[in-house]
Design a protein around this motif. Structure first.
Motif, PDB file in Angstrom:
ATOM      1  N   ARG A 166     -10.070  11.100 -11.074  1.00 41.75           N
ATOM      2  CA  ARG A 166     -10.656  11.001  -9.736  1.00 41.75           C
ATOM      3  C   ARG A 166     -11.738  12.049  -9.497  1.00 41.75           C
ATOM      4  O   ARG A 166     -11.718  12.779  -8.515  1.00 41.75           O
ATOM      5  CB  ARG A 166      -9.583  11.138  -8.671  1.00 41.75           C
ATOM      6  N   GLU A 199      -2.734  -6.125  -1.953  1.00 41.31           N
ATOM      7  CA  GLU A 199      -1.559  -5.283  -1.779  1.00 41.31           C
ATOM      8  C   GLU A 199      -0.605  -5.465  -2.953  1.00 41.31           C
ATOM      9  O   GLU A 199      -0.120  -4.504  -3.531  1.00 41.31           O
ATOM     10  CB  GLU A 199      -0.872  -5.633  -0.454  1.00 41.31           C
ATOM     11  N   ASP A 234      -2.036  -3.989  -6.010  1.00 47.39           N
ATOM     12  CA  ASP A 234      -2.420  -2.590  -5.857  1.00 47.39           C
ATOM     13  C   ASP A 234      -3.901  -2.370  -6.180  1.00 47.39           C
ATOM     14  O   ASP A 234      -4.269  -1.510  -6.966  1.00 47.39           O
ATOM     15  CB  ASP A 234      -1.542  -1.708  -6.760  1.00 47.39           C
ATOM     16  N   ARG A 273      -7.420  -1.018  -5.366  1.00 49.80           N
ATOM     17  CA  ARG A 273      -7.910   0.067  -4.527  1.00 49.80           C
ATOM     18  C   ARG A 273      -9.423   0.168  -4.585  1.00 49.80           C
ATOM     19  O   ARG A 273      -9.981   0.016  -5.663  1.00 49.80           O
ATOM     20  CB  ARG A 273      -7.277   1.391  -4.970  1.00 49.80           C
ATOM     21  N   PRO A 274     -10.123   0.473  -3.484  1.00 49.05           N
ATOM     22  CA  PRO A 274      -9.562   0.584  -2.135  1.00 49.05           C
ATOM     23  C   PRO A 274      -9.183  -0.796  -1.583  1.00 49.05           C
ATOM     24  O   PRO A 274      -9.822  -1.768  -1.922  1.00 49.05           O
ATOM     25  CB  PRO A 274     -10.714   1.186  -1.321  1.00 49.05           C
ATOM     26  N   PRO A 275      -8.147  -0.861  -0.742  1.00 48.43           N
ATOM     27  CA  PRO A 275      -7.669  -2.171  -0.275  1.00 48.43           C
ATOM     28  C   PRO A 275      -8.541  -2.726   0.847  1.00 48.43           C
ATOM     29  O   PRO A 275      -8.065  -3.042   1.913  1.00 48.43           O
ATOM     30  CB  PRO A 275      -6.243  -1.869   0.200  1.00 48.43           C
ATOM     31  N   ASP A 276      -9.830  -2.829   0.597  1.00 49.55           N
ATOM     32  CA  ASP A 276     -10.757  -3.310   1.616  1.00 49.55           C
ATOM     33  C   ASP A 276     -11.390  -4.598   1.104  1.00 49.55           C
ATOM     34  O   ASP A 276     -12.208  -4.581   0.192  1.00 49.55           O
ATOM     35  CB  ASP A 276     -11.834  -2.240   1.853  1.00 49.55           C
ATOM     36  N   ASN A 332      -9.974  -2.203 -11.109  1.00 44.06           N
ATOM     37  CA  ASN A 332      -9.642  -2.891  -9.865  1.00 44.06           C
ATOM     38  C   ASN A 332     -10.306  -4.259  -9.791  1.00 44.06           C
ATOM     39  O   ASN A 332      -9.731  -5.201  -9.245  1.00 44.06           O
ATOM     40  CB  ASN A 332     -10.038  -2.027  -8.672  1.00 44.06           C
TER      41      ASN A 332
END
Lengths: 526, 364
Positions: free
Chosen positions: A230, A405, A408, A410-413, A425
């Motif tokens: 990160r 969800e 998983d 990410r980001p959950p937008d 992702n």
């Protein structure tokens, strides 16, 4: 704990023995901080590995070092001297060479022409070419870097193309070589050769930075390894004193299962039956030369092979993208291969889901939002329609939120464009889209290419869950580890043919490697 | 990554580009010995200062909305339809035929007939290049340009040899019957109590154009076809993977595009001229490209850009009428607007993005 270890070790290094030192490098793109106060020391004459999940900031850091991006803060020291690198020309002058994951070669130029491109001296090419020819011959002798200087790039294998990239850097007097995911496209034998080259370079005092996500390579070849997570450097450790398990944990920030835990397969009826499948490409070259295979319910058939030996064509013709000849039966029903009565839509309706190899160019539309991509290929599904005319975008967004969800993401937008997600992702989004349809047959190509370790584990579990639910899976991957650990049976492809089938329990890398290189199947025939 | 807020992208950047274009235009006007401030004043009062001026501005804008939408729809499918000019002239032929050959009892019915027929002719004229592109890979830019010339020649032939009334010297059709005359904007607004000049060509087609803006928005962002058009426009390879058929989407997008261009004839042929004349489109097909570019292929952007170009057209005509500034200078101003809003977009965009990035960092 890791940070303390880093401090303790690095204080010992004398400054003049350092090839590169980065101090406090930070870089953000809008609200995303890709690099956060990164400091790293690379010893001269060492192979320094940098590992991290996708989106951890490795590529950004190297791009800063190579002058593609400018750091918001921080300093770069080369050979102990503060060296600002505003562009890649300065990086080259500072003795840094970069070998990109996607080669930057002119396909219809010869090796020599590519090597001097951008480093021509004077208006006439002939003197530069002669000089380069001699330099190349020297380099080839010294480092096992043999390439025919007059061959055109398009005629070279991927491994040779990579050597040209390395030669380009060395010709420009690079002392520090950065390699970004160099083995992704290589056979095991080619990768071994590359490592021998790298070791040779190290012996000559060159410094090598190796960016990879393959722990095996890190363990095999590096002296020191830095782990990024990160945007931060979480640890720098001596390779000899660490283990793959520890590195994986440092990368992901939690314990990771490196081995896939799976129950024995319980194969049922035949779902996919392929007989004498042939595919020609647009130039009329035969890419599949008579493929025969079956995949049964509750079974994963893994297709191993070096990229470009027909695996893509196999997936595409089964997925309804390419045309072919021969016979393909799904649950006993003959599929149309001519493209006249079939396309990606009809295949989906018949129960085939397809996670394509090329996520960014086939699997999704980078400019589309996440929710638009979740409808991709399923835009005709009744649940996404409001009425005969309009799509139900709200239902679609709701469904996307659920999928994000569950997988998983990410980001959950769900309103974010696909290109703003990391590779892992993006892949989770595609896998969610395809697996949640509960298909009879899942075609899945390079499921974890460019995907971080945490997501790999997750995606593998999803594939196994689908198998255990009694579905058939056809898995194509160039990662032998992945093929070996997931498959219930392995088929090896070479030059549009299947060289042989193997049981993962009784085969090994050498055995598969021979088949991948086109050596006839003696063992299987016997 | 979001580099700047959407409002800046949609409004600030085009506005700045526009200002630069006008600034350079002023220099040019000054250079030929006229007063740029006076000239600008004249343009604004001429085009926007009276309901008469507005009537002309909106009339031109109506044309540009149709052709702009036509280009925008094709853009979404990744197709560059340069053939708006030819498709609009063929639309004119369709409108003329339907007005002359059918004894319409009332303008409202005639309007429906003209819309259908104009769109149909325009769509058919786009269909052939579309088919050649989809099936044979002939590049649509080339074929649609060629079809503009074919359309011009075809209309020339038809008007001179077949549609010209006996005894007339003018290569044009007969006047349409009075029942097909569309109500002008002045009459419509007058009926609801808004005083508006009745001597302008603006007519009920304006509302048709506005409706088309809304419908195109719905089509592109709310329907399955629009979804497939956008997906195909972004990546043909990916579209094929998703089972979107390139031939089908190319045809649909171009038919809609040609149909929109063809509907322009309802405004200029039926609403204004009441007959079909040679070169009835007068370059509106090409202006449509600029309008779509400037409007970022979004129907609302197309609407705004069409009004802007309507203003430039009408203001330019006023300028030519009242000053020594030649009409050609208006073409220069239009060209500058196109240059800065379309071709040199990044010249303004990058500094603005940089400013926003700096402001964003400063805020943190």
């Amino acid at each position: 704990m890791a940070a303390e270890r880093q401090q303790g070790r690095q204080a010992a290094a004398a400054p003049d023995s350092l090839a590169i030192e980065l101090r406090g490098i930070s870089k953000s793109f809008g609200p995303v901080q890709a690099n956060k106060d990164i400091s790293i020391q690379v010893r001269r004459g060492s192979i320094h590995g940098i590992i991290g999940e996708n989106g951890a900031g490795k590529s950004t850091l190297m791009s800063i070092l190579y002058g593609f991006y400018r750091a918001d803060a921080g300093e770069i020291y080369i050979g102990g001297r503060l060296t600002p690198i505003p562009d890649s020309q300065s990086a080259i002058r500072a003795g840094i060479g970069m070998v990109f994951q996607h080669f930057k070669l002119v396909q219809n130029f010869t090796v020599l022409e590519n090597v001097i491109l951008g480093a021509e001296e004077g208006r006439l090419l002939r003197p530069s070419l002669a000089k380069a020819r001699k330099a190349l011959a020297d380099l080839a002798r010294e480092y096992e870097l043999e390439v025919d200087p007059d061959a055109r790039i398009e005629d070279l294998s991927v491994g040779h193309q990579q050597r040209v990239e390395i030669l380009k850097a060395l010709y420009r007097q690079a002392d520090i070589l950065i390699l970004d995911e160099p083995t992704g496209v290589l056979t095991p034998a080619e990768a071994d050769h590359l490592f021998r080259i790298l070791k040779g370079l190290r012996e000559q005092g060159k410094t090598i930075i190796l960016i990879t996500h393959k722990l095996r390579e890190i363990m095999e070849i590096t002296d020191t390894v830095s782990v990024m997570r990160r945007g931060q450097m979480t640890a720098t450790v001596q390779t000899a004193e660490t283990s793959p398990e520890e590195l994986a944990e440092l990368m992901v920030g939690r314990k990771v299962l490196l081995r896939v835990d799976k129950a024995p397969a319980i194969p049922g009826r035949t779902v996919l039956k392929v007989e004498n499948l042939r595919v020609r490409d647009e130039n009329g070259v035969e890419r599949l030369k008579g493929i025969d295979l079956t995949v049964r319910a509750g079974e994963i058939l893994g297709i191993a092979g070096v990229a470009g030996n027909g695996q893509s064509e196999l997936l595409e013709v089964l997925g309804g993208i390419a045309r072919g000849a021969g016979s393909v039966q799904l649950n006993g029903v003959e599929l149309d291969l001519s493209g006249k009565h079939s396309d990606g839509q009809s295949r989906r309706l018949q129960g085939i889901a397809h996670v394509p190899e090329d996520r960014q160019h086939l699997g999704m539309i980078m400019d589309f939002t996440a929710w638009e991509n979740v409808a991709f290929g399923y835009h005709n599904e009744p649940e996404y329609q409001k009425n005969a005319l309009l799509m139900d975008n709200e239902a679609l967004r709701e469904d996307t939120r659920r999928k994000m969800e569950r997988f998983d993401v990410r980001p959950p937008d769900c309103t974010l464009a696909a290109k703003n997600f990391s590779g892992g992702n993006q892949q989770k989004l595609i896998v969610a889209r395809e697996i949640e349809r509960n298909p009879d047959l899942l075609l899945i190509g390079q499921p974890t290419r460019g995907v971080d370790i945490g997501a790999i584990e997750f995606i593998h579990k999803q594939i196994l869950a689908l198998r255990d639910a009694g579905k058939a899976v056809l898995l194509v991957s160039v990662e032998l580890d992945e093929i070996m650990s997931l498959s219930d049976r392995i088929a090896v492809m070479f030059d549009g043919r299947i060289m042989g089938f193997r049981d993962p329990a009784t085969t090994d890398e050498r055995d598969l490697g021979l088949l991948m290189a086109g050596v006839d199947d003696v063992k299987g025939a016997a | 990554m979001q580099k700047m807020p959407p409002w800046a992208d949609a409004l600030l950047v085009p506005l700045l580009s526009l200002l630069i274009a006008f600034a350079i235009s002023s220099v040019v006007i000054f250079a030929i010995g006229e007063n740029p401030v006076e000239a600008m004043k004249l343009m604004v009062t001429g085009a926007l200062g009276s309901s008469y001026g507005w009537g002309y501005t909106l009339y031109y804008a109506t044309n540009f909305m149709f052709t702009g939408l036509a280009v925008a729809v094709a853009f979404h499918a990744g197709l560059f339809n340069i053939g708006g000019e030819g498709q609009a002239s063929l639309g004119g032929l369709g409108v003329a035929l339907v007005c002359l050959m059918v004894p319409w009892p009332h303008w409202s019915l005639a309007l429906i007939g003209a819309v259908v027929c104009g769109a149909l002719f325009g769509a058919l004229w786009a269909a052939l290049p579309a088919w050649l592109q989809a099936k044979r890979g002939s590049h649509i830019v080339i074929t649609t340009i060629m079809f503009n010339f074919i359309a011009a020649s075809l209309l020339n032939y038809l008007l001179v040899n077949m549609l010209r009334p006996v005894g007339s010297m003018d290569p044009a059709t007969a006047r349409f019957p009075a029942e097909t005359n569309l109500p002008g904007l002045g009459e419509i607004l007058g009926a609801v109590g808004i005083p508006f000049s009745t001597s302008t060509p603006a007519n009920v087609s304006l509302f048709l154009a506005l409706a088309c803006c809304v419908l195109v928005w719905v089509l592109i962002w709310r329907t399955r076809l629009g979804y497939q058009i956008r997906a195909f426009g972004k990546s043909e390879k990916a579209a094929v993977y998703a089972g979107i058929r390139p031939v089908r989407i190319t045809m649909y997008a171009m038919l809609i595009s040609g149909g929109l261009a063809g509907m322009m004839a309802v405004n200029n042929v039926m609403g204004e001229a009441n007959r079909l004349v040679l070169n009835s489109v007068e370059g509106a097909g090409f202006i449509g490209i600029a309008v779509a570019l400037m409007g970022r292929s979004h129907p609302f952007g197309v609407f705004l850009a069409a009004i802007l170009f309507g203003f430039l057209y009408q203001g330019g005509a006023e300028l030519a009428l009242w000053t020594k500034i030649p009409r050609e200078l208006i073409t220069v101003i239009q060209a500058l607007v196109i240059l800065f809003t379309g071709a040199l977009d990044n010249m303004v965009r990058q500094p603005v993005e940089w400013l926003f990035a700096r402001a964003g960092r400063g805020a943190k």
